[in-house]
Design an enzyme around this catalytic site. Structure first.
Site, short mmCIF file in Angstrom:
data_model
loop_
_atom_site.label_atom_id
_atom_site.label_comp_id
_atom_site.label_asym_id
_atom_site.label_seq_id
_atom_site.Cartn_x
_atom_site.Cartn_y
_atom_site.Cartn_z
N LYS A 239 0.82 -1.21 0.00
CA LYS A 239 0.00 0.00 0.00
C LYS A 239 0.85 1.26 0.00
O LYS A 239 0.37 2.33 -0.27
CB LYS A 239 -0.93 -0.01 1.21
CG LYS A 239 -1.93 -1.13 1.07
CD LYS A 239 -3.04 -1.07 2.06
CE LYS A 239 -3.93 -2.30 1.87
NZ LYS A 239 -5.17 -2.25 2.58
N SER A 240 2.11 1.12 0.31
CA SER A 240 2.96 2.31 0.32
C SER A 240 3.67 2.52 -1.01
O SER A 240 4.40 3.48 -1.18
CB SER A 240 3.99 2.17 1.44
OG SER A 240 4.73 0.99 1.24
#
Ligand SMILES: [Zn+2]
Length: 298
Positions: A239-240
């Site tokens: 997600k980063s």
């Protein structure tokens, strides 16, 4: 247990992100499969925020997910107004647990993740008779036996939950209902007919089918586990990941159609990248939807 949503006698699938980060291209791939498949089959999509883990989930991620989905053009039929959240359903999971207790061996476990080391729990606390208290989790004994299912994309599959994961954790030591328990209860009660999710979750299917059976569920959903976008090294997107975040792609000037096209191309749904509108993703699945003889298990 009773269905909480009206039964339409049509396909109902779900889009179930966890608000532990912003949406990235991997989530867009899942949205393409979920909405594409549902719309091609004349079905409906329920949005469910899987925020069962109160430590990792944040409200700002929840609102960014809702906003990015709207920007992309993926509209849920259920679960948006009001927003359907697992964190608002603690009583529902408690009821399900109470239902499980009389017929199955539910027990207190104080083992840490470190003790469990790996995927399979060895049953260390099964007969210790520990008292429920804060800082302790709850498990249910999982009996022997094989779970078989036919994945609509991967074909026949069989799994052996007792060997694979051992006794299942229902509530963790921080007091959170676990993913496996919450998702099984929700899929049952919300009348989900088709579970469409990434291949990384295929190993959860056998244990979810077993839990469903233990909870008295007589119907089973159909399952489709789709390809994931992998990084060049073969790892999953995180997600980063700055280069694949929907927010970053938006800021760089891409249109929703270009982002959807990029995601569809990354998993081979289209041979060449081209812009695709959310309302057009059904066209990618017209010839892939389940055959009429594959009954909807409502
Ligand atoms: Zn234990």
């Amino acid at each position: 247990m009773q269905n909480e949503f009206p039964i339409y006698h049509q396909m109902l699938t779900r889009y179930a992100p966890s608000p532990t980060g912003h949406l990235h291209l991997g989530h867009v791939v899942n949205a393409i499969y979920v909405w594409g498949w549902a719309r091609a089959a004349g079905g409906r999509v329920l949005l469910r925020m899987e925020d069962h883990d109160r430590i990792r989930c944040r409200p700002e991620y929840e609102s960014s997910i809702v906003e990015d989905l709207a920007w992309l053009g993926f509209e849920p039929d259920e679960g948006l107004h009001p927003l359907l959240r697992q964190s608002d359903r603690r009583d529902v999971y408690q009821d399900a647990l109470d239902r499980l207790r009389p017929t199955h061996h539910v027990y207190v476990c104080e083992c840490s993740r470190k003790h469990v080391a790996g995927e399979r729990y060895d049953g260390f606390c099964r007969n210790r008779g520990l008292i429920d208290a804060s800082g302790r989790g709850l498990r249910v004994r999982v009996g022997e036996g094989i779970e078989r299912f036919h994945d609509l994309l991967l074909g026949p599959n069989e799994q052996e939950p007792a060997r694979q994961c051992g006794d299942l954790l229902l509530r963790d030591r921080d007091g959170n209902w676990t993913y496996q328990f919450a998702v099984t209860v929700d899929d049952m009660l919300q009348g989900i007919t088709d579970v469409i999710r990434g291949e990384d979750l295929v190993s959860s299917t056998g244990r979810q089918l077993r839990l469903r059976q233990m909870l008295g569920g007589s119907k089973r959903p159909r399952f489709a586990h789709h390809p994931l976008i992998l990084k060049p090294g073969g790892e999953k997107l995180s997600k980063s990941a700055a280069d694949t975040g929907v927010r970053q792609l938006r800021q760089s000037g891409l249109t929703p159609e270009e982002v959807i096209g990029r995601a569809a191309f990354a998993v081979g749904l289209i041979a060449q990248s081209r812009p695709i509108a959310a309302r057009e993703v059904r066209d990618l699945f017209q010839d892939r939807i389940p055959s009429p003889e594959s009954q909807i298990p409502v």
